[in-house]
Scaffold this motif. Sequence first.
Motif, PDB file in Angstrom:
ATOM      1  N   THR A  21       0.888  -1.156   0.000  1.00 18.53           N
ATOM      2  CA  THR A  21       0.000   0.000   0.000  1.00 18.53           C
ATOM      3  C   THR A  21       0.926   1.205   0.000  1.00 18.53           C
ATOM      4  O   THR A  21       1.879   1.259   0.783  1.00 18.53           O
ATOM      5  N   ILE A  22       0.657   2.161  -0.894  1.00 24.32           N
ATOM      6  CA  ILE A  22       1.560   3.307  -1.048  1.00 24.32           C
ATOM      7  C   ILE A  22       0.804   4.618  -0.853  1.00 24.32           C
ATOM      8  O   ILE A  22      -0.423   4.638  -0.780  1.00 24.32           O
ATOM      9  N   SER A  23       1.549   5.706  -0.802  1.00 23.11           N
ATOM     10  CA  SER A  23       0.972   7.039  -0.639  1.00 23.11           C
ATOM     11  C   SER A  23      -0.113   7.295  -1.666  1.00 23.11           C
ATOM     12  O   SER A  23      -0.016   6.856  -2.817  1.00 23.11           O
ATOM     13  N   SER A  24      -1.126   8.036  -1.258  1.00 26.63           N
ATOM     14  CA  SER A  24      -2.245   8.364  -2.137  1.00 26.63           C
ATOM     15  C   SER A  24      -1.751   9.070  -3.403  1.00 26.63           C
ATOM     16  O   SER A  24      -1.017  10.053  -3.327  1.00 26.63           O
ATOM     17  N   GLY A  25      -2.121   8.538  -4.553  1.00 26.06           N
ATOM     18  CA  GLY A  25      -1.762   9.142  -5.835  1.00 26.06           C
ATOM     19  C   GLY A  25      -0.395   8.737  -6.361  1.00 26.06           C
ATOM     20  O   GLY A  25      -0.063   9.024  -7.502  1.00 26.06           O
ATOM     21  N   ALA A  26       0.406   8.079  -5.536  1.00 19.09           N
ATOM     22  CA  ALA A  26       1.754   7.666  -5.965  1.00 19.09           C
ATOM     23  C   ALA A  26       1.653   6.481  -6.923  1.00 19.09           C
ATOM     24  O   ALA A  26       0.619   5.834  -7.032  1.00 19.09           O
ATOM     25  N   THR A  27       2.762   6.221  -7.616  1.00 18.65           N
ATOM     26  CA  THR A  27       2.822   5.150  -8.602  1.00 18.65           C
ATOM     27  C   THR A  27       4.057   4.295  -8.349  1.00 18.65           C
ATOM     28  O   THR A  27       5.129   4.828  -8.063  1.00 18.65           O
ATOM     29  N   ILE A  28       3.901   2.990  -8.470  1.00 20.31           N
ATOM     30  CA  ILE A  28       5.060   2.106  -8.388  1.00 20.31           C
ATOM     31  C   ILE A  28       5.624   2.007  -9.793  1.00 20.31           C
ATOM     32  O   ILE A  28       4.979   1.489 -10.697  1.00 20.31           O
ATOM     33  N   ILE A  29       6.833   2.536 -10.004  1.00 19.27           N
ATOM     34  CA  ILE A  29       7.409   2.549 -11.354  1.00 19.27           C
ATOM     35  C   ILE A  29       8.391   1.404 -11.570  1.00 19.27           C
ATOM     36  O   ILE A  29       8.724   1.085 -12.695  1.00 19.27           O
ATOM     37  N   LYS A  30       8.881   0.825 -10.490  1.00 24.45           N
ATOM     38  CA  LYS A  30       9.676  -0.403 -10.590  1.00 24.45           C
ATOM     39  C   LYS A  30       9.026  -1.385  -9.636  1.00 24.45           C
ATOM     40  O   LYS A  30       9.331  -1.428  -8.453  1.00 24.45           O
ATOM     41  N   PRO A  31       8.058  -2.175 -10.152  1.00 28.73           N
ATOM     42  CA  PRO A  31       7.256  -3.023  -9.258  1.00 28.73           C
ATOM     43  C   PRO A  31       7.950  -4.288  -8.798  1.00 28.73           C
ATOM     44  O   PRO A  31       8.953  -4.704  -9.358  1.00 28.73           O
ATOM     45  N   LEU A  32       7.357  -4.899  -7.779  1.00 31.07           N
ATOM     46  CA  LEU A  32       7.832  -6.193  -7.273  1.00 31.07           C
ATOM     47  C   LEU A  32       7.407  -7.322  -8.190  1.00 31.07           C
ATOM     48  O   LEU A  32       8.030  -8.358  -8.240  1.00 31.07           O
ATOM     49  N   GLY A  33       6.306  -7.151  -8.874  1.00 28.92           N
ATOM     50  CA  GLY A  33       5.746  -8.210  -9.701  1.00 28.92           C
ATOM     51  C   GLY A  33       4.383  -8.591  -9.159  1.00 28.92           C
ATOM     52  O   GLY A  33       4.050  -8.293  -8.015  1.00 28.92           O
ATOM     53  N   THR A  88      10.645   0.913  -6.717  1.00 34.25           N
ATOM     54  CA  THR A  88      10.737   2.358  -6.837  1.00 34.25           C
ATOM     55  C   THR A  88       9.341   2.940  -6.895  1.00 34.25           C
ATOM     56  O   THR A  88       8.502   2.485  -7.669  1.00 34.25           O
ATOM     57  N   ILE A  89       9.111   3.965  -6.066  1.00 38.87           N
ATOM     58  CA  ILE A  89       7.811   4.621  -6.005  1.00 38.87           C
ATOM     59  C   ILE A  89       7.987   6.089  -6.372  1.00 38.87           C
ATOM     60  O   ILE A  89       8.948   6.734  -5.939  1.00 38.87           O
ATOM     61  N   GLN A  90       7.047   6.598  -7.182  1.00 37.95           N
ATOM     62  CA  GLN A  90       7.084   7.999  -7.616  1.00 37.95           C
ATOM     63  C   GLN A  90       5.866   8.731  -7.061  1.00 37.95           C
ATOM     64  O   GLN A  90       4.741   8.208  -7.091  1.00 37.95           O
ATOM     65  N   SER A  91       6.089   9.936  -6.555  1.00 42.43           N
ATOM     66  CA  SER A  91       5.004  10.747  -5.997  1.00 42.43           C
ATOM     67  C   SER A  91       4.026  11.166  -7.094  1.00 42.43           C
ATOM     68  O   SER A  91       4.350  11.075  -8.285  1.00 42.43           O
TER      69      SER A  91
END
Length: 124
Positions: A80-92, A105-108
Motif C-alpha cells: 500500500t503506497i501514498s495516495s496518488g503515488a505510482t510504483i514505477i519499478k514493481p515487485l511483480g 521504486t515509487i514515484q510521488s
Amino acid sequence: MKQIIFIVLSIILFSVTGCTEDVDIQIPENFEKAEITGVTVYNENLVAIGAKVTINSEAGSVNIVLNTQQDITRLKVTLTISSGATIIKPLGTMVQDYSSPKMVTIQSPGGKVEKEWLIEVVNP
C-alpha cells in the motif's frame, strides 16, 4: 433546415475544439510523497499470512518477519503506497522468490519525488 444543421455542427465543433486545452494541475507539496504505508504477504496459495512488518521511511526499507516458517522462495508481497503515488519499478504480480532482498521504486503523484525501497522478507 440547412441553417439549423450548420448551427448544430458549429456548436459541436466549437465544443470539441474548446475542450482540448492542456490543463496544468499543481500538486501541493505535502502530497508529493512516495511512501510505503502498508504490506500484505501471501503464501504460494495466495492466502494472507501473518507477519511483523517494520517500515523505515528514512532508510527506505521494509523488513518483514513472517510469524510462521514459510517457503520464502514462494511468496507474494503487496504494497500500500501514498495516495496518488505510482510504483514505477514493481515487485511483480505473481509469487516470487524473496530469499534475497528486492528493490521497488515509487514515484510521488506529481513526479517530484522518486524513492527506492528495499524489501526484505525473513522467517522467524
